[in-house]
Design an enzyme around this catalytic site. Structure first.
Site, short mmCIF file in Angstrom:
data_model
loop_
_atom_site.label_atom_id
_atom_site.label_comp_id
_atom_site.label_asym_id
_atom_site.label_seq_id
_atom_site.Cartn_x
_atom_site.Cartn_y
_atom_site.Cartn_z
CG HIS A 81 -1.99 1.01 1.20
ND1 HIS A 81 -3.12 0.94 1.97
CD2 HIS A 81 -2.10 2.18 0.52
CE1 HIS A 81 -3.87 2.02 1.76
NE2 HIS A 81 -3.26 2.80 0.89
CG PHE A 97 5.77 4.90 -5.16
CD1 PHE A 97 5.83 5.30 -3.83
CD2 PHE A 97 6.42 3.73 -5.52
CE1 PHE A 97 6.51 4.55 -2.87
CE2 PHE A 97 7.11 2.97 -4.57
CZ PHE A 97 7.15 3.37 -3.25
CG ASN A 145 -4.80 7.25 -4.99
OD1 ASN A 145 -3.82 6.53 -5.12
ND2 ASN A 145 -4.96 8.06 -3.95
CG HIS A 165 -10.29 4.19 1.52
ND1 HIS A 165 -9.18 4.96 1.81
CD2 HIS A 165 -11.32 4.77 2.19
CE1 HIS A 165 -9.53 5.95 2.62
NE2 HIS A 165 -10.82 5.86 2.85
CG ASP A 181 -2.28 4.95 3.27
OD1 ASP A 181 -2.18 5.19 2.04
OD2 ASP A 181 -3.20 5.45 3.98
C1 NCD Z 1 -4.09 8.56 0.37
C2 NCD Z 1 -3.40 9.41 -0.71
O1 NCD Z 1 -2.87 10.49 -0.39
O2 NCD Z 1 -3.34 8.97 -1.86
N1 NCD Z 1 -4.42 9.41 1.46
C3 NCD Z 1 -4.72 9.03 2.72
O3 NCD Z 1 -5.13 9.87 3.49
N2 NCD Z 1 -4.55 7.79 3.15
C4 NCD Z 1 -5.31 7.88 -0.21
C5 NCD Z 1 -5.81 6.75 0.63
O4 NCD Z 1 -5.08 5.80 0.91
O5 NCD Z 1 -6.96 6.75 1.04
ZN ZN Z 2 -3.60 4.74 0.64
ZN ZN Z 3 -7.23 4.59 1.52
#
Ligand code: NCD
Ligand code: ZN
Ligand code: ZN
Ligand code: ZN
Length: 429
Positions: free
Chosen positions: A63, A66, A97, A183, A307
């Site tokens: 997760h 990049f 995303n 998510h 993440d």
């Molecule tokens: C993530 C992002 O910045 O792409 N942001 C977040 O707050 N975790 C998107 C995501 O993982 O939901």
């Molecule tokens: Zn994320």
């Molecule tokens: Zn997420």
């Protein structure tokens, strides 16, 4: 991929050993009992001196964000991968995303073409969109894709997928045996809270409540059960989610991922001139929730992921409603996992399960174990090293250039990283 004789390392069992790596694979492990670390290197193999360091499977972080294409000022596949290997991570799963979203074969091909330069393995979690069921089937047939990603609620760069489309993707993925990463935040619950709380970083956890997370998780578990889908729950923030998973009747098909920021930080930590640095989806929770989640790490959680969500500090300085959500940290997953091990929270077998073994098994990757026949993605660790995150000789490698954890004292440090039998990172070198 390459060949190497990795001489004089310490196995998790405590034994000294030499590892013979050929064609990017662990060919054999010569432990003290069986000829031992003193074994001379076969003449045809270059030799790396392990200096008695602890050898572990490289971490697998499924997760990360990049940001390429579309957000290269925050991170690229190359800068993100460099940060990953600095922290002992050898496989990263990049999220869809980006801009454009990775929901078509063309967008996937664009990322795959960039990945050749990266020092670690990259996988691309393919994005679910309203009308892309066929794209998912085609993408899953490529070596780049091991999982489908569904945003059940809005987050950075994604508005969330409508329930009927989510259900269609769960159904197809169930038939295909393709794991679905979610998510899980319930769109309507978030919308309902919108007018009830002040919009600032301190109220982020009220605006996106644990109940909103529980509602979405409950629905994801229902769909996984109905359609026989393998379910990976991203960034779980509360032990109450674990209760739901354990009562679901499909525990063996569910993967529970947690992130260091939800284990280390709570709403009580939100401070400083840029409070939006702590804005993340799902949010940091109150201190008792954080403590309960950390207590669950030793037994009830399947794996760690960063993440890694790099944003610039300039973006974080924007007013709350405009500031993007997300906390960077791809280079610090294994360091924190080692520090928790050094604290006595779990043993090395559990550390390996949490950082690579469990997710490798869930996704069917030939990694995450020190055994002949596995890919030679390895990290050499000094288990006794004491160092300070973001200080002294530790500089943030992520292009975003900041971390919330600067100044944290750590014990246990990744020093050398190998991917496919090749040294891709050497601390200080
Ligand atoms: C993530 C992002 O910045 O792409 N942001 C977040 O707050 N975790 C998107 C995501 O993982 O939901
Ligand atoms: Zn994320
Ligand atoms: Zn997420
Ligand atoms: Zn490999």
């Amino acid at each position: 991929m390459s060949d190497l004789f990795l001489h004089d390392v310490r196995l998790p069992s405590g034994e000294r050993a030499a590892l013979e790596l050929r064609g990017g694979i662990i060919r054999s492990i010569h432990a003290s009992g069986s000829g031992g670390p003193g074994l001379p290197a076969p003449a045809d193999l270059p030799r790396e001196d392990g200096r008695g360091l602890l050898v572990l499977p490289g971490a697998i972080d499924m997760h990360v964000h990049f940001r390429q294409p579309g957000g290269e000022h925050k991170e690229t596949l190359l800068t993100g991968a460099r940060a990953a290997v600095k922290g002992g991570t050898t496989t990263c799963g990049d999220m869809p995303n980006t801009s454009p979203h990775t929901t078509t074969l063309a967008a996937l091909a664009q990322k795959a073409a960039l990945a050749a330069e990266a020092p670690c393995h990259l996988l691309f979690n393919f994005g679910a969109a309203p009308e892309n069921l066929l794209d998912v089937r085609q993408a899953a047939a490529t070596p780049w894709v091991r999982a489908l990603k569904i945003y059940m609620g809005p987050s950075t760069g994604h508005g969330g997928l409508a329930p009927e489309h989510t259900e269609a993707h769960f159904r197809q993925a169930g038939r295909m045996g393709l794991p679905v990463m979610v998510h899980a935040e319930h769109i309507e619950s978030i919308a309902a809270a919108e007018g009830r709380f002040p919009h600032d970083a301190r109220h982020h956890a009220d605006l996106r409540s644990i109940e909103a997370e529980l509602t979405a998780v409950h629905e994801a578990l229902r769909m996984a059960r109905d359609h026989g889908t393998k379910l990976h729950l991203c960034h779980v923030t509360s032990a109450r989610v674990l209760d739901l998973v354990e009562a679901s009747g499909i525990r063996e098909r569910v993967f529970v991922e947690v992130c260091p920021h939800h284990l280390l930080l709570s709403t009580a930590d939100i401070h400083g001139p840029v409070e939006n640095r702590y804005k993340v989806n799902p949010p940091l929770r109150p201190e008792p929730e954080r403590a309960a989640l950390l207590a669950a790490l030793a037994a009830r959680i399947d794996g760690l992921a960063s993440d890694h969500a790099p944003h610039t500090l300039a973006e974080k300085r924007l007013p709350y409603d405009e500031a993007p959500s997300g906390i960077p940290g791809v280079e610090y997953v294994l360091p924190f996992a080692l520090a928790w091990w050094a604290e006595g929270r779990y043993d090395l077998a559990r550390l390996i399960a949490l950082t690579s073994g469990n997710v490798a098994r869930f996704l069917g990757l030939n990694r995450g174990a020190l055994e002949p026949g596995r890919e030679a993605d390895l990290v050499l660790v000094d288990p006794d090293a004491r160092w300070t995150l973001g200080a002294g000789d530790d500089r943030v490698a992520s292009k975003c250039g900041w971390t919330l954890y600067a100044g944290t004292p750590l014990r246990g440090r990744p020093l050398v990283t190998l991917v496919g039998g090749r040294v891709v990172y050497r601390h200080g070198g």
